[in-house]
Design an enzyme around this catalytic site. Structure first.
Site, PDB file in Angstrom:
ATOM      1  N   TRP A 152      -8.772  43.924  59.535  1.00  0.00           N
ATOM      2  CA  TRP A 152      -7.779  44.053  58.572  1.00  0.00           C
ATOM      3  C   TRP A 152      -7.865  43.304  57.446  1.00  0.00           C
ATOM      4  O   TRP A 152      -7.462  41.906  57.730  1.00  0.00           O
ATOM      5  CB  TRP A 152      -6.262  44.032  59.724  1.00  0.00           C
ATOM      6  CG  TRP A 152      -5.108  44.503  59.001  1.00  0.00           C
ATOM      7  CD1 TRP A 152      -4.904  45.809  58.974  1.00  0.00           C
ATOM      8  CD2 TRP A 152      -4.223  43.873  58.014  1.00  0.00           C
ATOM      9  NE1 TRP A 152      -3.630  46.076  57.987  1.00  0.00           N
ATOM     10  CE2 TRP A 152      -3.142  44.868  57.721  1.00  0.00           C
ATOM     11  CE3 TRP A 152      -4.098  42.457  57.482  1.00  0.00           C
ATOM     12  CZ2 TRP A 152      -2.277  44.494  56.699  1.00  0.00           C
ATOM     13  CZ3 TRP A 152      -3.026  42.219  56.614  1.00  0.00           C
ATOM     14  CH2 TRP A 152      -2.084  43.118  56.112  1.00  0.00           C
ATOM     15  N   CYS A 199      -7.119  42.108  62.752  1.00  0.00           N
ATOM     16  CA  CYS A 199      -8.229  41.909  63.298  1.00  0.00           C
ATOM     17  C   CYS A 199      -8.628  41.548  64.629  1.00  0.00           C
ATOM     18  O   CYS A 199      -7.650  40.920  65.253  1.00  0.00           O
ATOM     19  CB  CYS A 199      -9.051  40.738  62.376  1.00  0.00           C
ATOM     20  SG  CYS A 199      -8.777  40.815  60.619  1.00  0.00           S
ATOM     21  N   ARG A 241      -5.874  46.584  66.323  1.00  0.00           N
ATOM     22  CA  ARG A 241      -5.723  45.587  65.484  1.00  0.00           C
ATOM     23  C   ARG A 241      -6.105  45.358  64.255  1.00  0.00           C
ATOM     24  O   ARG A 241      -5.785  44.471  63.391  1.00  0.00           O
ATOM     25  CB  ARG A 241      -6.338  44.181  66.250  1.00  0.00           C
ATOM     26  CG  ARG A 241      -5.910  43.977  67.642  1.00  0.00           C
ATOM     27  CD  ARG A 241      -6.633  42.967  68.251  1.00  0.00           C
ATOM     28  NE  ARG A 241      -6.060  41.637  67.467  1.00  0.00           N
ATOM     29  CZ  ARG A 241      -4.962  40.737  68.132  1.00  0.00           C
ATOM     30  NH1 ARG A 241      -4.563  40.977  69.217  1.00  0.00           N
ATOM     31  NH2 ARG A 241      -4.874  39.832  67.648  1.00  0.00           N
ATOM     32  N   LYS A 283      -1.784  46.662  64.569  1.00  0.00           N
ATOM     33  CA  LYS A 283      -0.786  46.408  65.688  1.00  0.00           C
ATOM     34  C   LYS A 283      -0.182  45.028  65.868  1.00  0.00           C
ATOM     35  O   LYS A 283       1.183  44.761  65.926  1.00  0.00           O
ATOM     36  CB  LYS A 283      -1.538  46.674  66.958  1.00  0.00           C
ATOM     37  CG  LYS A 283      -0.699  46.685  68.214  1.00  0.00           C
ATOM     38  CD  LYS A 283       0.462  48.005  68.201  1.00  0.00           C
ATOM     39  CE  LYS A 283       1.333  47.840  69.353  1.00  0.00           C
ATOM     40  NZ  LYS A 283       2.579  48.912  68.974  1.00  0.00           N
ATOM     41  N   ASN A 310     -10.426  35.755  62.681  1.00  0.00           N
ATOM     42  CA  ASN A 310      -9.456  36.479  62.724  1.00  0.00           C
ATOM     43  C   ASN A 310      -8.185  35.150  62.012  1.00  0.00           C
ATOM     44  O   ASN A 310      -8.231  34.395  62.877  1.00  0.00           O
ATOM     45  CB  ASN A 310      -8.989  36.730  64.033  1.00  0.00           C
ATOM     46  CG  ASN A 310      -7.594  37.674  64.090  1.00  0.00           C
ATOM     47  OD1 ASN A 310      -6.864  37.707  63.110  1.00  0.00           O
ATOM     48  ND2 ASN A 310      -7.020  37.840  65.401  1.00  0.00           N
ATOM     49  N   GLY A 311      -7.751  35.396  61.145  1.00  0.00           N
ATOM     50  CA  GLY A 311      -6.580  34.809  60.401  1.00  0.00           C
ATOM     51  C   GLY A 311      -6.827  34.512  59.343  1.00  0.00           C
ATOM     52  O   GLY A 311      -7.716  35.285  58.419  1.00  0.00           O
ATOM     53  N   HIS A 313      28.395  54.953  49.324  1.00  0.00           N
ATOM     54  CA  HIS A 313      28.113  53.893  48.258  1.00  0.00           C
ATOM     55  C   HIS A 313      26.765  54.060  47.445  1.00  0.00           C
ATOM     56  O   HIS A 313      26.513  53.115  46.955  1.00  0.00           O
ATOM     57  CB  HIS A 313      28.330  52.411  48.959  1.00  0.00           C
ATOM     58  CG  HIS A 313      29.823  52.590  49.583  1.00  0.00           C
ATOM     59  ND1 HIS A 313      30.951  52.381  48.794  1.00  0.00           N
ATOM     60  CD2 HIS A 313      29.877  52.174  50.888  1.00  0.00           C
ATOM     61  CE1 HIS A 313      31.789  52.114  49.876  1.00  0.00           C
ATOM     62  NE2 HIS A 313      31.481  52.233  50.861  1.00  0.00           N
ATOM     63  N   GLU A 372      15.125  52.345  63.227  1.00  0.00           N
ATOM     64  CA  GLU A 372      13.863  52.620  63.896  1.00  0.00           C
ATOM     65  C   GLU A 372      13.178  53.982  63.609  1.00  0.00           C
ATOM     66  O   GLU A 372      12.146  54.359  63.593  1.00  0.00           O
ATOM     67  CB  GLU A 372      14.046  52.300  65.235  1.00  0.00           C
ATOM     68  CG  GLU A 372      13.010  52.592  66.232  1.00  0.00           C
ATOM     69  CD  GLU A 372      11.742  51.832  65.955  1.00  0.00           C
ATOM     70  OE1 GLU A 372      11.633  50.829  65.037  1.00  0.00           O
ATOM     71  OE2 GLU A 372      10.542  51.998  66.436  1.00  0.00           O
ATOM     72  N   LYS A 396       9.608  54.989  62.183  1.00  0.00           N
ATOM     73  CA  LYS A 396       8.727  55.619  62.780  1.00  0.00           C
ATOM     74  C   LYS A 396       7.937  56.654  61.970  1.00  0.00           C
ATOM     75  O   LYS A 396       6.776  56.815  61.760  1.00  0.00           O
ATOM     76  CB  LYS A 396       9.143  56.308  64.097  1.00  0.00           C
ATOM     77  CG  LYS A 396       9.513  55.491  65.437  1.00  0.00           C
ATOM     78  CD  LYS A 396       8.076  54.666  65.929  1.00  0.00           C
ATOM     79  CE  LYS A 396       7.603  53.585  65.552  1.00  0.00           C
ATOM     80  NZ  LYS A 396       8.470  52.301  65.559  1.00  0.00           N
ATOM     81  N   GLU A 433       5.895  55.108  58.998  1.00  0.00           N
ATOM     82  CA  GLU A 433       4.438  54.422  59.535  1.00  0.00           C
ATOM     83  C   GLU A 433       3.573  55.518  59.938  1.00  0.00           C
ATOM     84  O   GLU A 433       2.399  55.241  59.464  1.00  0.00           O
ATOM     85  CB  GLU A 433       4.684  53.655  60.685  1.00  0.00           C
ATOM     86  CG  GLU A 433       5.382  52.414  60.653  1.00  0.00           C
ATOM     87  CD  GLU A 433       5.438  51.984  62.135  1.00  0.00           C
ATOM     88  OE1 GLU A 433       4.972  50.839  62.159  1.00  0.00           O
ATOM     89  OE2 GLU A 433       6.075  52.417  63.042  1.00  0.00           O
TER      90      GLU A 433
HETATM   91  O1  M6R Z   1       4.292  42.562  67.961  1.00  0.00           O
HETATM   92  P1  M6R Z   1       5.700  42.401  67.160  1.00  0.00           P
HETATM   93  O2  M6R Z   1       6.841  43.150  67.976  1.00  0.00           O
HETATM   94  O3  M6R Z   1       6.092  40.900  66.755  1.00  0.00           O
HETATM   95  O4  M6R Z   1       5.499  43.259  65.906  1.00  0.00           O
HETATM   96  C1  M6R Z   1       6.741  43.371  65.085  1.00  0.00           C
HETATM   97  C2  M6R Z   1       6.125  44.598  63.917  1.00  0.00           C
HETATM   98  O5  M6R Z   1       4.925  44.265  63.214  1.00  0.00           O
HETATM   99  C3  M6R Z   1       5.868  45.660  64.521  1.00  0.00           C
HETATM  100  O6  M6R Z   1       7.069  46.074  65.386  1.00  0.00           O
HETATM  101  C4  M6R Z   1       5.733  46.974  63.436  1.00  0.00           C
HETATM  102  O7  M6R Z   1       6.798  47.130  62.875  1.00  0.00           O
HETATM  103  C5  M6R Z   1       5.304  48.425  64.297  1.00  0.00           C
HETATM  104  N1  M6R Z   1       4.146  49.022  63.555  1.00  0.00           N
HETATM  105  C6  M6R Z   1       6.290  49.259  64.558  1.00  0.00           C
HETATM  106  O8  M6R Z   1       6.051  50.229  64.897  1.00  0.00           O
END
Ligand code: M6R
Length: 614
Positions: free
Chosen positions: A75, A2, A27, A609, A101-102, A510, A487, A491, A494
């Site tokens: 969000w 948010c 956000r 984000k 927000n929260g 395994h 990672e 990517k 996501e």
């Molecule tokens: O702001 P942060 O690094 O604490 O965020 C952690 C995760 O939310 C963030 O890395 C998320 O997994 C991303 N969307 C990855 O691309």
């Protein structure tokens, strides 16, 4: 998670708010809305499900004149994304409007009590409960808005950044924060407020970061005032913003994500600048130097993080164990906070977070501090909550990351962890002067090598077309390449919504090996390192089961290149630097696959984000 914006002043309020919402859209983008108060004190609220552009269309024929206003991009937490659940929310008599927000944890208890008093609710949100509570208190006590907000916040449990405006009072905004970021911009007889500084930077460089349990009173013609929840006035600490507008634009790229991938030679240079010193012979991290003893005496290091930052943390473990000979545990912050962490005096906790606002990571920091650990933060956003909650730390300095999928922040985090491992190795005497000088040289060479890796762009674009319609992917790696593979898989899932699983290559036999067939491609991260011979066997195991392979290998590789279906060659670097180099082709592969599938890479579904809720 948010975004909130507010403005009070002579500019076109609606324009400032909409621009701000666009900047904060990363956000959350389930719905958006504005509350505008006319100079005569009439309060109008407009909101629409979906992105900010939907709200703009909706507002085309509306009365948009205003003296002040607040806005929100959501969000969803409580209640589905819909027009009615969108913020701002009115109080029952439509005299107050709030953005939030929260999450309000005790909202149900408060709601039940308010219903008993005759309040009618229109949405499913926790936010509406808060604005109704403020209204109830205001009417009951016949008090000013600021007093009602203060009393209401004293009854609330949870996290919030809020802004409230009141019909009939067109020159005032009341805002407050607890565990959710809030920044106030101070202009010339005008105030801005936002979840982060991005909507503010174009108008003023003077900002105030509101702290937890503080309420800001913004009134036209008066200086800003800050009071605590117990009504004590606090001094205002004005900070100069270092952000520039060009950092927030796409700079000719079709997406922020692609821009951020291509920025990495520069962001890595910025991250290293001033830290590899004496011509490469020493590493200077002020946050480590100023707390030498903590690192020299540490018996154990615990790293907490979430998502991509957690993958960087795993690489940090390998680096620190190799270079400093100290045990490292890596924990998901969301698990650490509830698994009765055992910390001993002398433990160092490192918290990694791009945004510096992740709720789970913040909670983990609080626990670590309470248990007496020394807490070191690695973050990107200057002035965010995590750098302020830690004892010391290092910024990665890669500039604002807007694309929801983290790219340049990941390589910046890994670079800072590399610098930290060398700096601590130097302090603990586990690295020799010669090693450090050699490592300094290797690090200085990285930005140019990343530039070279980015030349794979065209090749990867073509390759992506072959794999766009795969339904599952396996990402495999060993040693430093294992977290890099995790990672890579994150990517892809996501932004393309393809199921992708990252796995240590040797663990595949395994269980996951059962999945391999002609429909299940594997991305195998196999640069030349001390586990190379081992991963060759894993590559063969996949091949002999009919799986197709995209291998990321070191230039000049002849063995895996002969087995894999497709090969992406990256320059040779020492193995502790490989994750920075090998992650880049995987970022590009995910990007192009998502583009081929027509996905919105900068705002993937269901994500935001900055994850400021549990
Ligand atoms: O702001 P942060 O690094 O604490 O965020 C952690 C995760 O939310 C963030 O890395 C998320 O997994 C991303 N969307 C990855 O691309």
């Amino acid at each position: 998670m948010c975004g909130i914006v507010g403005y009070i002043g002579d500019r076109n309020v609606y324009d400032v708010l909409i621009k701000g919402l666009h900047r904060l859209e990363y956000r959350g983008y389930d719905s958006a809305g504005v509350a505008l108060e006319t100079p005569e004190g009439v309060l109008n609220v407009y909101k629409a499900k979906g992105k900010v552009s939907n709200l703009e269309n909706f507002c085309k024929d509306k009365d948009l004149q205003a003296s002040c206003g607040i806005a929100h991009t959501r969000w969803a937490t409580h209640g589905e994304p819909s027009d009615v659940n969108a913020h701002p929310h009115f109080s029952d008599d439509r005299k107050l409007a709030i953005v939030h927000n929260g999450t309000i944890e005790n909202y149900q208890i408060l709601k039940d009590a308010l219903i008993q008093h005759g309040c009618r609710f229109h949405s499913e949100t926790d936010t509406e409960v808060l604005v109704q509570l403020i209204e109830y208190i205001k009417l009951k006590n016949n008090c000013q808005l600021i007093d009602a907000v203060r009393e209401a916040l004293n009854q609330v449990q949870g996290a919030y950044a809020i802004a409230v405006i009141e019909a009939g009072n067109p020159h005032q905004i009341i805002a407050a924060r607890k565990s959710s970021p809030l920044v106030i911009g101070i202009g010339n007889d005008e105030f801005f407020l936002a979840s982060d500084a991005t909507p503010i930077v174009e108008f003023t460089k003077e900002v105030v970061y509101v702290k937890d349990n503080e309420i800001a009173i913004l009134r036209r013609g008066e200086p800003m005032k800050l009071v605590t929840l117990s009504n004590e006035e606090v001094s205002i600490d004005v900070t100069a913003l270092e952000l520039s507008i060009s950092q927030l634009e796409k700079g000719g790229y079709p997406h922020f994500m692609l821009k951020e991938i291509f920025e990495q030679p520069v962001t890595l240079r910025d991250c290293i600048r001033g830290r590899v010193i004496e011509g490469g012979k020493s590493i200077l991290l002020n946050g480590v130097r100023d707390h030498k003893d903590k690192f020299i005496n540490a018996k154990r290091i615990v790293i907490v993080a979430c998502g991509t930052s957690w993958h960087a943390a795993l690489i940090g473990k390998y680096l620190i164990q190799e270079m400093c000979d100290v045990p490292v545990n890596v924990e998901y912050a969301s698990e650490f906070r509830y698994n009765h962490p055992v910390l001993e005096e002398g433990d160092v906790v490192i918290a990694i977070s791009q945004s510096g606002e992740t709720a789970d990571t913040l909670a983990a920091i609080e626990i670590a501090r309470d248990k007496g650990a020394f807490v070191y933060g690695i973050s990107n956003v200057v002035g965010s909550s995590i750098p302020r909650a830690t004892h010391s730390g290092t910024y990665i300095h890669v500039g604002p990351e807007i694309g929801v999928a983290s790219t340049k922040a990941f390589t910046g985090q890994v670079m800072v962890l590399t610098l930290l491992a060398i700096a601590v190795g130097e302090l603990r005497g586990t690295l020799t002067k010669e090693q450090i000088a050699e490592y300094g040289k290797e690090i200085n060479a990285i930005p140019d090598l990343v530039k070279q890796v980015l030349k794979l762009d065209e090749q990867i674009k073509h390759l992506s077309a072959i794999y766009t319609y795969a339904r599952n992917f396996l990402y495999l790696g060993r040693g430093y390449s294992y977290p890099a593979a995790l990672e890579g898989a994150l990517k892809l899932k996501e932004i393309s919504y393809i199921h992708a699983e990252g796995y240590p290559a040797a663990e595949m036999k395994h269980g996951p090996i059962a999945l391999i067939d002609a429909e299940m491609p594997s991305v195998i991260v196999a640069p030349y390192d001390h586990l190379y011979e081992k991963i060759v066997s894993n590559v063969q195991q996949v091949k002999s089961r009919g799986g197709s392979i995209i291998a990321i290998v070191t230039e000049g590789d002849t063995v895996i290149s002969n087995i894999a279906d497709h090969v992406l060659e990256v320059p040779k670097v020492p193995e502790w630097l490989t994750p920075i180099i090998t992650s880049i082709p995987m970022q590009l592969l995910s990007y192009y696959i998502a583009i081929n599938k027509g996905k919105d890479v900068d705002m993937p579904r269901n994500l935001a984000k900055s994850v400021t809720v549990e």
